[in-house]
Design an enzyme around this catalytic site. Sequence first.
Site, PDB file in Angstrom:
ATOM      1  N   LYS A  65       0.874  -1.175   0.000  1.00  0.00           N
ATOM      2  CA  LYS A  65       0.000   0.000   0.000  1.00  0.00           C
ATOM      3  C   LYS A  65       0.907   1.220   0.000  1.00  0.00           C
ATOM      4  O   LYS A  65       2.117   1.088   0.184  1.00  0.00           O
ATOM      5  CB  LYS A  65      -0.915   0.011   1.228  1.00  0.00           C
ATOM      6  CG  LYS A  65      -0.171  -0.250   2.549  1.00  0.00           C
ATOM      7  CD  LYS A  65      -1.113  -0.298   3.738  1.00  0.00           C
ATOM      8  CE  LYS A  65      -1.830  -1.624   3.903  1.00  0.00           C
ATOM      9  NZ  LYS A  65      -3.273  -1.515   3.900  1.00  0.00           N
ATOM     10  N   LYS A  71      -8.992  -7.511  -1.670  1.00  0.00           N
ATOM     11  CA  LYS A  71      -8.343  -8.334  -2.703  1.00  0.00           C
ATOM     12  C   LYS A  71      -7.684  -9.550  -2.053  1.00  0.00           C
ATOM     13  O   LYS A  71      -7.779 -10.670  -2.563  1.00  0.00           O
ATOM     14  CB  LYS A  71      -7.307  -7.510  -3.472  1.00  0.00           C
ATOM     15  CG  LYS A  71      -7.929  -6.373  -4.282  1.00  0.00           C
ATOM     16  CD  LYS A  71      -6.902  -5.326  -4.728  1.00  0.00           C
ATOM     17  CE  LYS A  71      -7.647  -4.047  -5.138  1.00  0.00           C
ATOM     18  NZ  LYS A  71      -6.743  -2.881  -5.282  1.00  0.00           N
TER      19      LYS A  71
END
Length: 820
Positions: A557, A669
């Site tokens: 991220k 995800k």
Amino acid sequence: MNTAALTTEKSENGLASFESEIRRHLNFTLGHHAKNASHSYLYVAAALAVRDRLVANWRETQQRTAEADTRHVYYLSLEFLIGRSFTNALYSLGLDDEMHSALHDYGVRLEELAEEEHDAGLGNGGLGRLAACFLDSCANLQLPVVGYGLRYEYGMFHQRIEEGRQVEEPDHWLRDGNPWEIERPEDERKIQFYGRSELYYDEQGVHHCRWVDTQDVIAVPYDVPTPGFHNDTVNTLRLWKATATDVFDLSEFNAGGYTESVREKNLAEQITMVLYPNDASENGKELRLKQQYFLVSASLQDVLAKWIDKHGEDFSEFGKKNCFQLNDTHPACAVPELMRLLMDVHGMSWEQAWKITTHCMAYTNHTLLPEALERWSVALFSRLLPRLTEIIFEINRRFLMEVEAKWPGDEQKRKEMSLIEEGHNPHIRMAYLAIVGSFSVNGVAQLHTELLKAGLFSNFHQMWPRKFNNKTNGVTQRRWLSHCNPGLRNLINETIGDAWETDLSKIEELLPHAGDAEFRERWRLVKLENKRKLARYIADKTGVIFPEEAIFDVQVKRIHEYKRQLLNVLHAIHLYDRIRRGDAEGLTPRCILIGGKAAPGYHVAKLIVKLINNVANVINNDAQVGDLLRIVFLPNYRVSAMEVICPGTELSEQISTAGKEASGTGNMKFMMNGALTIGTLDGANIEIREKAGAENFFLFGLDAQQVQETRQQYEPNKIIAADSDIRRVMELLESGTFNTHEPGIFDILIGGLRNPSDQWLTLADFRSFIDEQQRANDTYQDAQVWNRMSIVNTATSGFFSSDRTISQYADEIWGVGAVR
Ligand code: 26Q
């Protein structure tokens, strides 16, 4: 001519087989020999062959949508993080097998050719990728939605690591051409900047405003097809490029201003030159405001022009038949700009224009960090957009009368809620502008929406409670499970059929199979194959080997303090410390993968990258560690990297300080692909845990409420002193073990951890994190148990499809249905 022979070769769309269409594009479009064409040319030819198959449906979708008497929705976003389109389009069309065999004749595998495509990195992270998932779902659900964005010449920067530090390089993604766009010069629009606002009277003696002496820039649209899944719908993403007006100013030319005109051309084209690489707002850059207004004005003019084509100047139904979804405040200028166009260009009164505007604007908020709320200095704003500034002040004047009516005499309230933050350098509060101008305001996860209502926007919530609603984010299961994880897709399809690809709630049918040992074994083998693929990818990019029997523990991220990559590193150091002190009994081998980009000007984030790399260097090269522990920083994390990473991940790190991460979407995800989550009660983690069941989630740390309370009396140095594990980690960090040749470089990070006003409360959660990681460690030792939990996670991920999210937007905000 023998037409019969032709019709047997070509199908009804006039196209021959992929094999010969690729050859045709190589020969005629690209001017190359089909024999030994390079992979990059072969890719472009193959992509064009795929695009040709989309074109007829694309045209038909546009026609159907234009004729349909429904509301039309426009998703306005400064970012669309599309990634790659080639295999995505093939899967949507159901033509992957055909392409496989066509490429066989050219001696290349589809997967290999797909690697030739540059990611379209037109976004920073979550917000941009969400926009791309949303467009995919809109096409899947056949909704009349157009995406509007900017065609940045340079997308998100390419990240290289040099001596452990991030180095940014430009991403010239259009260098080799882009087969996925079609330029539409016939729809160009003129955008005004600077100048001044002027009052004038028309023939009837009515006064109006006009914006004069402006510097103009042309917006040229490039359309990108967005195919639905096996449904003949192809929606449109329209991206604007800035160019100079091609009328050279002759007087300037004659006065010797020729070079000046050319300079202006360059200035114009700067507007869409580069994506701002900040995922939390860096305020105040004039060029950024130009980008925002450029997108908004071009898109609104586009929609109005099409409206007028069909309805003339009758705008009575405009508000009912159009809806603009604002992806955060970045396009919030749409509120005053629509007002301006309706009043100044189409002669409407304030009241008429306001009624329409507030009937068609809807705003989505994506942040809980107060410092990330967009503000623009009035001085800058009014220089660049003088007429819009007047309109904003008038919106504010009228709005503050409403505030006065609700809270009579409450000066404080009016100050708090004003669209203008007063002071010696007054600022426009874009979120407040968006709220006042919209009929809907939504957060992106349950907790996020609740915190908005109770915190940042509580005054507005009290005023208009019914405006506020929640739309928990989702991701498209087609890209994020079906396409990126064919092994798991095939196993799922063999077990429960393929209906989940368009209706993810069906994935629940996997649940009973979690109890089937034979199924679990097949699940494990698929996962193992995915781990091997990920390990090869990591070895290729970094040279570090991930042993396949280890637990693959991943955090990818954007690098940000609130996301707490630092906490993850502290845990790695703790494991290293245990190994060094001979306390590795019962330790499951673990491979930690961290990836993400730091905003170029965010020094602390860049320092965290450096720390991860330095810690990795020490741990990975210490013989005592053996195969027990690895840690790697993967350079240049992006959409196409995630497509390899999430299928091979076993443990998903979602460890933000509670109350800070609006939603997260990577968490979804990973869940879909059967990873277990270790996480805090933040963003959508809460809903993930609810769906998966608490027993299938590794929970740690303070909740949002406790975070608030702890801030008052946080004493990290006491925590360090009282816990020998934590103390040893801090001692290792402070001893310089990870920066032997660079004394002091991590002092800022260490100082932050020890600071009682550390916003992110990293050490407050460290003990709990260590313990929960130990529980994950122990759980992993029984593969039966772990795989059962993994299957349950996938089976309960149905809610996190962006198809569900978009259905809710369509029903509860937009009021639109499918156009078939
Ligand atoms: C603003 C002004 C100037 C320059 C840049 C920006 C800017 C750009 C991008 C500000 C913010 C962003 C991106 C924010 C973002 O990605 N937020 C994430 O949105 C996701 C989708 O809703 C959530 O899942 C994440 O929790 C949230 O952090």
